[in-house]
Structure formats: C-alpha cells, structure tokens
Design a protein around this motif. Structure first.
Motif, PDB file in Angstrom:
ATOM      1  N   PRO A 129      -7.410  16.781  -1.789  1.00 55.01           N
ATOM      2  CA  PRO A 129      -8.041  16.998  -3.097  1.00 55.01           C
ATOM      3  C   PRO A 129      -8.510  18.443  -3.251  1.00 55.01           C
ATOM      4  CG  PRO A 129      -9.436  15.628  -1.682  1.00 55.01           C
ATOM      5  CD  PRO A 129      -8.159  15.881  -0.938  1.00 55.01           C
ATOM      6  N   PHE A 130      -8.498  18.893  -4.481  1.00 51.10           N
ATOM      7  CA  PHE A 130      -8.982  20.223  -4.859  1.00 51.10           C
ATOM      8  C   PHE A 130      -8.165  21.364  -4.283  1.00 51.10           C
ATOM      9  CE2 PHE A 130     -12.673  17.309  -4.450  1.00 51.10           C
ATOM     10  CZ  PHE A 130     -12.794  17.032  -5.803  1.00 51.10           C
ATOM     11  N   VAL A 131      -6.889  21.119  -4.026  1.00 50.46           N
ATOM     12  CA  VAL A 131      -5.970  22.167  -3.598  1.00 50.46           C
ATOM     13  C   VAL A 131      -4.935  22.291  -4.716  1.00 50.46           C
ATOM     14  CG1 VAL A 131      -4.235  22.863  -1.910  1.00 50.46           C
ATOM     15  CG2 VAL A 131      -6.295  21.667  -1.157  1.00 50.46           C
ATOM     16  N   GLU A 132      -5.021  23.362  -5.503  1.00 53.84           N
ATOM     17  CA  GLU A 132      -4.188  23.476  -6.692  1.00 53.84           C
ATOM     18  C   GLU A 132      -2.886  24.226  -6.466  1.00 53.84           C
ATOM     19  OE1 GLU A 132      -6.094  24.318 -10.366  1.00 53.84           O
ATOM     20  OE2 GLU A 132      -7.869  23.160  -9.826  1.00 53.84           O
ATOM     21  N   SER A 133      -2.401  24.235  -5.229  1.00 58.62           N
ATOM     22  CA  SER A 133      -1.097  24.849  -4.981  1.00 58.62           C
ATOM     23  C   SER A 133      -0.307  23.947  -4.042  1.00 58.62           C
ATOM     24  CB  SER A 133      -1.256  26.246  -4.378  1.00 58.62           C
ATOM     25  OG  SER A 133      -1.914  26.166  -3.136  1.00 58.62           O
ATOM     26  N   MET A 134       1.005  23.972  -4.218  1.00 60.31           N
ATOM     27  CA  MET A 134       1.874  23.166  -3.377  1.00 60.31           C
ATOM     28  C   MET A 134       2.140  23.866  -2.051  1.00 60.31           C
ATOM     29  SD  MET A 134       4.698  21.508  -5.913  1.00 60.31           S
ATOM     30  CE  MET A 134       5.021  22.959  -6.882  1.00 60.31           C
ATOM     31  N   SER A 135       2.450  23.071  -1.049  1.00 60.15           N
ATOM     32  CA  SER A 135       2.800  23.623   0.265  1.00 60.15           C
ATOM     33  C   SER A 135       4.154  24.341   0.173  1.00 60.15           C
ATOM     34  CB  SER A 135       2.880  22.498   1.295  1.00 60.15           C
ATOM     35  OG  SER A 135       3.977  21.635   1.009  1.00 60.15           O
ATOM     36  N   ASP A 136       4.422  25.190   1.133  1.00 59.60           N
ATOM     37  CA  ASP A 136       5.709  25.890   1.166  1.00 59.60           C
ATOM     38  C   ASP A 136       6.867  24.895   1.261  1.00 59.60           C
ATOM     39  OD1 ASP A 136       4.388  28.319   1.031  1.00 59.60           O
ATOM     40  OD2 ASP A 136       4.500  28.707   3.193  1.00 59.60           O
ATOM     41  N   GLY A 137       6.680  23.841   2.046  1.00 61.26           N
ATOM     42  CA  GLY A 137       7.727  22.825   2.179  1.00 61.26           C
ATOM     43  C   GLY A 137       8.024  22.121   0.863  1.00 61.26           C
ATOM     44  N   ALA A 138       6.971  21.786   0.118  1.00 58.01           N
ATOM     45  CA  ALA A 138       7.168  21.126  -1.181  1.00 58.01           C
ATOM     46  C   ALA A 138       7.881  22.066  -2.154  1.00 58.01           C
ATOM     47  CB  ALA A 138       5.830  20.675  -1.756  1.00 58.01           C
ATOM     48  N   ARG A 139       7.482  23.329  -2.166  1.00 56.64           N
ATOM     49  CA  ARG A 139       8.154  24.302  -3.050  1.00 56.64           C
ATOM     50  C   ARG A 139       9.634  24.424  -2.695  1.00 56.64           C
ATOM     51  NH1 ARG A 139       5.003  26.492  -6.477  1.00 56.64           N
ATOM     52  NH2 ARG A 139       2.828  26.879  -6.064  1.00 56.64           N
ATOM     53  N   ALA A 140       9.930  24.430  -1.401  1.00 52.34           N
ATOM     54  CA  ALA A 140      11.324  24.524  -0.960  1.00 52.34           C
ATOM     55  C   ALA A 140      12.113  23.289  -1.394  1.00 52.34           C
ATOM     56  CB  ALA A 140      11.387  24.687   0.557  1.00 52.34           C
ATOM     57  N   ASN A 141      11.479  22.124  -1.442  1.00 52.74           N
ATOM     58  CA  ASN A 141      12.159  20.898  -1.864  1.00 52.74           C
ATOM     59  C   ASN A 141      12.279  20.792  -3.379  1.00 52.74           C
ATOM     60  OD1 ASN A 141      12.372  20.147   0.821  1.00 52.74           O
ATOM     61  ND2 ASN A 141      10.497  18.930   0.776  1.00 52.74           N
ATOM     62  N   LEU A 142      11.360  21.407  -4.097  1.00 52.17           N
ATOM     63  CA  LEU A 142      11.358  21.351  -5.554  1.00 52.17           C
ATOM     64  C   LEU A 142      12.579  22.052  -6.149  1.00 52.17           C
ATOM     65  CD1 LEU A 142       9.880  20.598  -8.187  1.00 52.17           C
ATOM     66  CD2 LEU A 142       8.605  22.744  -7.967  1.00 52.17           C
ATOM     67  N   ALA A 143      12.935  23.198  -5.622  1.00 54.06           N
ATOM     68  CA  ALA A 143      14.038  23.990  -6.185  1.00 54.06           C
ATOM     69  C   ALA A 143      15.360  23.212  -6.239  1.00 54.06           C
ATOM     70  CB  ALA A 143      14.206  25.300  -5.427  1.00 54.06           C
ATOM     71  N   PRO A 144      15.829  22.580  -5.148  1.00 53.64           N
ATOM     72  CA  PRO A 144      17.084  21.833  -5.253  1.00 53.64           C
ATOM     73  C   PRO A 144      16.970  20.598  -6.149  1.00 53.64           C
ATOM     74  CG  PRO A 144      16.207  21.678  -3.011  1.00 53.64           C
ATOM     75  CD  PRO A 144      15.354  22.658  -3.758  1.00 53.64           C
ATOM     76  N   ALA A 145      15.774  20.027  -6.254  1.00 54.19           N
ATOM     77  CA  ALA A 145      15.585  18.882  -7.149  1.00 54.19           C
ATOM     78  C   ALA A 145      15.732  19.321  -8.604  1.00 54.19           C
ATOM     79  CB  ALA A 145      14.223  18.235  -6.913  1.00 54.19           C
ATOM     80  N   VAL A 146      15.130  20.448  -8.959  1.00 53.85           N
ATOM     81  CA  VAL A 146      15.259  20.986 -10.324  1.00 53.85           C
ATOM     82  C   VAL A 146      16.723  21.300 -10.622  1.00 53.85           C
ATOM     83  CG1 VAL A 146      14.710  22.964 -11.818  1.00 53.85           C
ATOM     84  CG2 VAL A 146      12.901  21.858 -10.472  1.00 53.85           C
ATOM     85  N   ASP A 147      17.399  21.943  -9.681  1.00 52.43           N
ATOM     86  CA  ASP A 147      18.809  22.289  -9.873  1.00 52.43           C
ATOM     87  C   ASP A 147      19.668  21.041 -10.078  1.00 52.43           C
ATOM     88  OD1 ASP A 147      18.149  24.956  -9.570  1.00 52.43           O
ATOM     89  OD2 ASP A 147      18.894  25.104  -7.511  1.00 52.43           O
ATOM     90  N   ALA A 148      19.455  20.026  -9.246  1.00 51.43           N
ATOM     91  CA  ALA A 148      20.274  18.804  -9.329  1.00 51.43           C
ATOM     92  C   ALA A 148      20.028  18.054 -10.633  1.00 51.43           C
ATOM     93  CB  ALA A 148      19.992  17.901  -8.133  1.00 51.43           C
ATOM     94  N   ILE A 149      18.770  17.886 -11.019  1.00 53.58           N
ATOM     95  CA  ILE A 149      18.470  17.159 -12.257  1.00 53.58           C
ATOM     96  C   ILE A 149      18.956  17.967 -13.453  1.00 53.58           C
ATOM     97  CG2 ILE A 149      16.635  16.247 -13.733  1.00 53.58           C
ATOM     98  CD1 ILE A 149      17.288  14.536 -11.242  1.00 53.58           C
ATOM     99  N   GLY A 150      18.791  19.279 -13.417  1.00 53.11           N
ATOM    100  CA  GLY A 150      19.305  20.126 -14.505  1.00 53.11           C
ATOM    101  C   GLY A 150      20.806  19.968 -14.664  1.00 53.11           C
ATOM    102  N   ALA A 151      21.535  19.957 -13.550  1.00 50.84           N
ATOM    103  CA  ALA A 151      22.995  19.786 -13.603  1.00 50.84           C
ATOM    104  C   ALA A 151      23.362  18.411 -14.159  1.00 50.84           C
ATOM    105  CB  ALA A 151      23.600  19.971 -12.214  1.00 50.84           C
ATOM    106  N   MET A 152      22.613  17.383 -13.784  1.00 46.79           N
ATOM    107  CA  MET A 152      22.896  16.040 -14.295  1.00 46.79           C
ATOM    108  C   MET A 152      22.610  15.954 -15.791  1.00 46.79           C
ATOM    109  SD  MET A 152      21.539  13.548 -11.248  1.00 46.79           S
ATOM    110  CE  MET A 152      21.889  13.955  -9.538  1.00 46.79           C
TER     111      MET A 152
END
Length: 163
Positions: A129-152
């Motif tokens: 709680p009260f941590v308003e930034s994502m971890s480096d691992g989550a950020r690394a996972n977010l990018a391919p998810a955005v790319d894949a959903i955008g392509a779909m």
C-alpha cells in the motif's frame, strides 16, 4: 463511409477495462495498460479504469463487441496471459465488487450482450500500500502486453496467449 467498415472489414468496438489501484504498486498494471492503449488512439477502442469491477460495468460491456478485463496477476508466468472469459452468473458478485464472469453474465441477462470477453493478467510482483509506482519487473511485463493487445485490436482477432 460511416458504416464502421475499414478496408472492407467491420471495425470491432473494443472496451478495455483496467482494474486495479495505482496506489498499491503493481496493482496499478490494469489502469496503466488502459492509459497506454488510450494514448495510442486505436480506432474503435474505448477504455475505462477502476479499482474493481461493479454491476454498473455491465452496461458498458454490453455496448462492445470485444471486452478485455486487464488486471495484475501474481500467479501467471511473465509477461502475461490472455484467456477467454465465459459468463458466470452469481460468481463473486456484490453491488460493489464483481468478477469479469459475473459482469459478463449480467450484461447478457440485462442488456442482451453477445460480446467476446477476455481476461488479461499481467504478471505483477509488489503490491504494497501507498507505493504509487510499479516495480521494474511489472513495467517490463506491461510493454509486451500493451503491444499484443494493441495488435489484436488493430487486427480484430483475439486469441489466447499463455507464456
């Protein structure tokens, strides 16, 4: 012309609902994904973000051809998984919090919705709680998810994706 066709095919109305609380670290993955897709300006896309799903979301779901419920996932392998959602009447359902299956069932029962629905789980790691930034691992996972959903969204073709 104005019939929703693009290049000879119908443009699908896609709703992405980013679920999560950005003030809890990686729990903000869903809203972050929704914001990135919205910024991309993809045709036919509507986005929403909320801490949790509610019965009111059923109306918006009923207006779409395809719905993607995007949320942080602590159990999937990185970077993400995309699985089909089936209607699940009474599945974890209160007036303040619902599962994707319950929202889909309500959209079908109340509004005659026949949309395709998907659950996108993006691997997250830190949910303090009260941590308003994502971890480096989550950020690394977010990018391919955005790319894949955008392509779909651009192709109009959604399919299960498991790491």
């Amino acid at each position: 012309p104005g019939d929703g066709r693009k290049g000879g095919r119908m443009e699908r109305r896609v709703l992405v609902i980013g679920i999560g609380n950005p003030a809890r670290g990686d729990d903000g993955i869903g809203p972050a994904l929704a914001a990135e897709l919205e910024a991309a300006g993809l045709p036919g896309l509507t986005v929403d973000a909320a801490y949790q799903l509610s019965v009111e979301d059923a109306y918006d779901v009923a207006q779409a051809d395809v719905v993607v419920f995007a949320d942080a996932d602590v159990s999937c392998a990185p970077p993400f998984r995309l699985t089909r959602v089936e209607p699940a009447p009474g599945d974890g359902f209160t007036s303040h919090s619902c599962t994707p299956g319950a929202v889909l069932a309500l959209a079908r029962e109340q509004f005659g919705a026949r949309c395709e629905a998907w659950l996108l789980g993006v691997r997250g790691y830190e949910f303090e709680p009260f941590v308003e930034s994502m971890s480096d691992g989550a950020r690394a996972n977010l990018a391919p998810a955005v790319d894949a959903i955008g392509a779909m969204i651009r192709s109009g073709c959604f399919e299960e994706r498991k790491p």
